[in-house]
Scaffold this active site. Structure first.
Site, short mmCIF file in Angstrom:
data_model
loop_
_atom_site.label_atom_id
_atom_site.label_comp_id
_atom_site.label_asym_id
_atom_site.label_seq_id
_atom_site.Cartn_x
_atom_site.Cartn_y
_atom_site.Cartn_z
N ARG A 177 0.83 -1.20 0.00
CA ARG A 177 0.00 0.00 0.00
C ARG A 177 0.86 1.25 0.00
O ARG A 177 2.06 1.20 0.27
CB ARG A 177 -0.93 0.01 1.21
CG ARG A 177 -1.88 -1.19 1.29
CD ARG A 177 -2.70 -1.15 2.55
NE ARG A 177 -3.68 -2.25 2.60
CZ ARG A 177 -3.45 -3.43 3.15
NH1 ARG A 177 -2.26 -3.69 3.69
NH2 ARG A 177 -4.38 -4.37 3.15
N LYS A 235 -1.95 -2.25 7.34
CA LYS A 235 -3.36 -1.97 7.63
C LYS A 235 -3.86 -2.95 8.68
O LYS A 235 -3.62 -4.16 8.59
CB LYS A 235 -4.19 -2.11 6.36
CG LYS A 235 -5.61 -1.59 6.49
CD LYS A 235 -6.32 -1.58 5.16
CE LYS A 235 -7.72 -1.00 5.27
NZ LYS A 235 -8.40 -0.98 3.96
N HIS A 277 -3.09 3.50 -6.26
CA HIS A 277 -3.64 2.23 -5.76
C HIS A 277 -3.79 1.20 -6.88
O HIS A 277 -3.87 0.00 -6.61
CB HIS A 277 -4.99 2.47 -5.08
CG HIS A 277 -4.92 3.45 -3.95
ND1 HIS A 277 -4.25 3.18 -2.78
CD2 HIS A 277 -5.42 4.70 -3.82
CE1 HIS A 277 -4.34 4.23 -1.97
NE2 HIS A 277 -5.04 5.15 -2.59
N ARG A 308 -1.17 -1.64 -6.90
CA ARG A 308 -1.44 -2.76 -5.99
C ARG A 308 -2.44 -3.75 -6.63
O ARG A 308 -2.22 -4.96 -6.60
CB ARG A 308 -1.96 -2.22 -4.67
CG ARG A 308 -2.42 -3.25 -3.66
CD ARG A 308 -2.75 -2.56 -2.34
NE ARG A 308 -3.56 -3.39 -1.45
CZ ARG A 308 -3.08 -4.32 -0.66
NH1 ARG A 308 -1.78 -4.57 -0.64
NH2 ARG A 308 -3.87 -5.02 0.15
N HIS A 315 -4.82 -9.28 3.14
CA HIS A 315 -6.28 -9.25 3.26
C HIS A 315 -6.73 -10.07 4.48
O HIS A 315 -6.21 -11.16 4.74
CB HIS A 315 -6.94 -9.84 2.01
CG HIS A 315 -6.83 -8.95 0.82
ND1 HIS A 315 -6.99 -9.42 -0.48
CD2 HIS A 315 -6.58 -7.63 0.70
CE1 HIS A 315 -6.84 -8.42 -1.33
NE2 HIS A 315 -6.60 -7.32 -0.64
N TYR A 328 -10.28 -10.25 -7.61
CA TYR A 328 -9.30 -10.27 -8.70
C TYR A 328 -9.59 -11.36 -9.74
O TYR A 328 -9.03 -11.32 -10.84
CB TYR A 328 -7.88 -10.43 -8.13
CG TYR A 328 -7.51 -9.25 -7.24
CD1 TYR A 328 -7.35 -7.98 -7.80
CD2 TYR A 328 -7.36 -9.39 -5.87
CE1 TYR A 328 -7.05 -6.88 -7.01
CE2 TYR A 328 -7.07 -8.30 -5.07
CZ TYR A 328 -6.91 -7.06 -5.65
OH TYR A 328 -6.62 -5.97 -4.85
#
Length: 299
Positions: A146, A171, A237, A240, A263, A272
């Site tokens: 990120r 995150k 972004h 990524r 995630h 994806y």
């Protein structure tokens, strides 16, 4: 009343903002969260200039949110950020319950993220003349990390013996490891000799200072323009998302991608599947099957 930016807020409001800032520091909230929460709370206090922050009621915050939507035309994201800051203020500064008024927010519109093709990604990287900028974006693409994670990478996070990079407090305050490209490792060694960074891998205005997120975003936008892609809906972004999609195109399984991306849920990674062009192109269209069968029967 004390001047606070372009408008004024009372000393009571200043005290409330300081208390919230101290509590967020105690809770190790990220800088971006702290700045956004304090900004939204300041707007709320300015909306009710004659009322002490401690006397603001739940109904007042709802009325303010309605004002943001109807009068100011603010987005769902803006209103949600404001409501979350109010919840923090009520729960932690005032020790009062607060339920985010979900009724104000419409159902979330799910949009697939913009993804660069591999050719477009190559064009973006090749358009960058500054070696430091090119390696920075190359590292983002080769790891899928990120924006704030690339800014926080320290020299000691590069584990070349294990061919991996440690992402600390990503995150959700989680640590994880990401891939270290052998080709990029060689470039990083030359980069280190040329720029001699200190503490952080990419220094900003001064030695030992990390790169500003806005500067990294500007680098990406400039590269997109030079590559002739400024008319596309790409952002920092998108790198990524492109990393994850291209991994899937080259046969990586979803669980591995989930781990690399950091995630929490595999549901975040499943998106994806919708973006993988190679996967879609490998599917046989049933229309083609029946029409081919019909042609063969005629022959």
């Amino acid at each position: 009343i004390i001047n606070y930016g372009k408008k004024t807020v009372t000393q009571f409001a200043i005290n409330a903002l300081q208390k919230c800032s101290d509590l967020m520091a105690l809770g190790h909230y990220s800088d971006s969260t702290r700045i956004n929460y304090l900004k939204e709370l300041r707007f709320l206090f300015q909306y009710y200039p004659d009322i002490r922050p401690s006397e603001i009621t739940y109904e007042m915050t709802v009325n303010y949110l309605v004002y943001l939507v109807k009068t100011m035309g603010c987005s769902r994201v803006k209103c949600k950020m404001a409501a979350q800051s109010f919840a923090f203020f009520f729960k932690h500064a005032l020790n009062k319950p607060y339920s985010t008024p979900a009724v104000l927010f419409p159902a979330h519109e799910h949009k697939l993220p913009a993804v660069l093709s591999q050719e477009e990604m190559r064009s973006v990287l090749n358009s960058i003349v500054n070696n430091k900028h090119r390696i920075l974006l190359s590292l983002m693409y080769s790891t899928g990390i990120r924006l704030m994670e690339i800014a926080r990478i320290k020299i000691t996070d590069i584990e070349s013996n294990q061919m991996r990079i440690k992402i600390t407090s990503g995150k959700g305050k989680k640590d994880r490891y990401v891939l270290l490209s052998p080709l990029l490792l060689e470039e990083l060694r030359f980069y280190f000799i040329e720029y001699r960074p200190e503490i952080y891998l990419f220094n900003g205005a001064g030695k030992g200072k990390r790169y500003a997120a806005r500067t990294i975003q500007h680098i990406m936008q400039t590269a997109l323009a030079k590559a002739g892609l400024s008319n596309k809906n790409y952002s920092i972004h998108s790198i990524r998302h492109s990393f994850a999609t291209h991994l899937l195109d080259h046969g990586a399984d979803l669980q591995a991608i989930q781990q690399l991306m950091g995630h929490n849920s595999i549901n975040q990674t499943v998106q994806y599947l919708h973006l993988s062009t190679k996967r879609l192109q490998s599917i046989v269209n049933p229309y083609d099957v029946i029409m081919q069968k019909s042609t063969n029967e005629k022959c």
